[in-house]
Scaffold this active site. Sequence first.
Site, mmCIF file in Angstrom:
data_model
loop_
_atom_site.group_PDB
_atom_site.id
_atom_site.type_symbol
_atom_site.label_atom_id
_atom_site.label_comp_id
_atom_site.label_asym_id
_atom_site.label_seq_id
_atom_site.Cartn_x
_atom_site.Cartn_y
_atom_site.Cartn_z
ATOM 1 N N GLU A 45 0.843 -1.184 0.000
ATOM 2 C CA GLU A 45 0.000 0.000 0.000
ATOM 3 C C GLU A 45 0.889 1.249 0.000
ATOM 4 O O GLU A 45 1.773 1.399 0.834
ATOM 5 C CB GLU A 45 -0.864 -0.058 1.272
ATOM 6 C CG GLU A 45 -1.472 1.253 1.675
ATOM 7 C CD GLU A 45 -2.003 1.214 3.121
ATOM 8 O OE1 GLU A 45 -1.871 0.179 3.810
ATOM 9 O OE2 GLU A 45 -2.548 2.237 3.541
ATOM 10 N N ASP A 61 -0.707 -1.056 6.108
ATOM 11 C CA ASP A 61 -0.519 -0.519 7.456
ATOM 12 C C ASP A 61 -1.329 -1.322 8.458
ATOM 13 O O ASP A 61 -2.388 -1.851 8.134
ATOM 14 C CB ASP A 61 -0.992 0.946 7.524
ATOM 15 C CG ASP A 61 -0.054 1.865 6.755
ATOM 16 O OD1 ASP A 61 1.071 1.429 6.444
ATOM 17 O OD2 ASP A 61 -0.460 3.008 6.466
ATOM 18 N N ASP A 73 -3.401 -0.629 10.622
ATOM 19 C CA ASP A 73 -4.495 0.146 11.225
ATOM 20 C C ASP A 73 -5.798 -0.142 10.471
ATOM 21 O O ASP A 73 -5.826 -0.981 9.562
ATOM 22 C CB ASP A 73 -4.167 1.646 11.205
ATOM 23 C CG ASP A 73 -3.939 2.155 9.783
ATOM 24 O OD1 ASP A 73 -4.191 1.399 8.824
ATOM 25 O OD2 ASP A 73 -3.508 3.309 9.631
ATOM 26 N N ASP A 77 -7.484 1.582 8.301
ATOM 27 C CA ASP A 77 -7.420 1.833 6.857
ATOM 28 C C ASP A 77 -6.682 0.713 6.137
ATOM 29 O O ASP A 77 -7.093 0.270 5.072
ATOM 30 C CB ASP A 77 -6.691 3.150 6.577
ATOM 31 C CG ASP A 77 -7.611 4.330 6.785
ATOM 32 O OD1 ASP A 77 -8.835 4.094 6.952
ATOM 33 O OD2 ASP A 77 -7.109 5.470 6.797
#
Length: 646
Positions: free
Chosen positions: A434, A507, A509, A511
């Site tokens: 990403e 990541d 998290d 998102d």
Amino acid sequence: MSTENNNVVEQEYGADQIQKLEGLEAVRKRPGMYIGTTSSRGLHHLVYEIVDNAVDEALAGYCKNIHVFINPDNSITVKDDGRGIPTGINHQTGISALEMVFTELHAGGKFGGGGYKVSGGLHGVGASVVNALSLWLEVEVRREGKIFKQRYDHGEAAHELSVIGECGDETGTWVTFLPDPSIFKETVVFDFNTLKQRLREMAFLTKGLRIELSDLREEEINHREFHYEGGIKEFVAYLNQSKQVSYDDVIYFEGNVGSLQVEIAFQHNDAYNESVYGFVNNINTPEGGTHIEGFRRALTKCFNDYGRNKKLIKDNEQNLTGEDIREGMAAIISIKIEEPQFEGQTKQKLGNSEARAAVESIMTEQLTYYLEQNPNVAKTICEKSLSAQRAREAARKARDLARRKTALEMGGLPGKLADCSDRNPENCEIYIVEGDSAGGSAKSARNRATQAILPLRGKILNVEKAREDKVYANNEIRSMITAFGTGIRDEFDITKLKYNKIIIMTDADVDGAHIATLMLTFLYRFMPELIKQGHVYLALPPLYKLEKNKRVWYAYSDEELNQILTEVGRDNNNKIQRYKGLGEMDAEQLWETTMDPERRTLLKVCMDDETESETDLTFVTLMGDKVEPRRAFIEENARFVTNLDI
Ligand code: 28G
């Protein structure tokens, strides 16, 4: 129920009918032959086998409630309120019918032509197999005013069937068993969600039956109850729960041809995927078969006939294809058949030709009538199918264009791809990363020989909400397709796969989890074999870095951080960094923590085709429009959102 009635049934299904085939020793020697596998999946199968017998008693019209308990010691108790397994003594063998059910392979008429049940699909091997694979098993039967009990150790009766009390007019069967850990070496711990999903499915497939599940392992009891008066009609509504439906009705047909029973339910939604699930004797058939063929044939014929007849399809327009009509359709086709023949690679495809004829005739007759009676719904579906037909034509053009363009533009490979040098796919892996900056670090960190890096910019297209032409037009998706080498959908060819591992690195998290889910959704819809054959992984980047006295630790969860802190001491020399994204790590850190095959942790993405409809729903719910089901899903499957059910 009267005793008289009981006697009649006893005669018909006398204990004499039980065939003695082989001992339980064979089951323990080759458990895989009887339950497919001794993995966690096989372990859960034991429960389904016992529940199946209770469901059969429900199908026979006598059992209304089934309750499954996961006990604190990881044993399982199943209770039903049916007639109770017959306890009479077989005069030839001198042992009770009940004992024969639990100790003799193939007892109970499933394979013996006793005529008792319609079930018995893939692993319909029954109570004796569960008994053989358990450390101990106890059965309690309430029948004719008495409570009977018997215990088995390693499959052998510990004592004779005995009466331990009275029960008035209560009837039913209770079975408790503890799986043998020397057979289920991988795990003997039951998973609540796995049982929950299959039991919900069983309840949908048996209308009116109540199935409860209680997990007694924690202080706070986890409890679920499934009870659907509408049966598969409610199943379809459930599949469509997070979608906009195209009309209010769930269309439902049922009928018999001889002993073959057919139930069909469907409803369209505003998405583009087809979710048609077949069940044979309550077992799903991921490879389809004759029952699905009959459904499709009737569907295509009925709508074309109706559309032509009512001039909804103009004379200069082409016939609708089945695919056009099934766009955005959720459907369940459930049949009960006495001797199912399974074919195909994994023996999950129905072969009986009488099933095709039965489904086709029931569907044709009742759908023709339904369309005449409900012109508004009929028109909605016809118009929807015509628009699918036009989009399909546009998609074909887009696909051709995309194929030519990618080949021309990039000489066959996407520009952003940093490929590896090794040409043996066995050794190679590709990281889908990403963001460009993380992609940059990954490119410098990697092992150039075996690790390829494909950076993707931000969010990729949500394929749940886009038609095929949009999907092919999306750059990120085109890059993935070109990089993998396999092609997609009908053209998919696993032998052309260029990388043994496809690793999604995002990541750590919310998102990142969302982006990973978008990618998985794409893979699931367009290249499901990659997931089924275990080529897809999620990278697990650390959440924290702890530095102390020039030493470094990485923690992948809050608990792990706490554990490390406890070990090294909580004082002022601790320097803790919380990584907000992959971009905060330099190449060396990224290599050490997330990419070095020696040190990294990868999560393998799995797909359980036993509850296929639930896998589908997982993606639909995560990616759909409606916020409420998504929140409920995330709350219920917190595990999935953080590590996507690995
Ligand atoms: C709670 C866990 C699992 C069951 C029954 C009820 C009958 C039955 C089961 O018979 C065929 C017939 C006798 C051997 C049938 C009761 C007819 C009359 C039954 C269960 C073969 C099996 N009365 N309930 N089996 N027998 N529940 N629940 O297993 O000769 S199994």
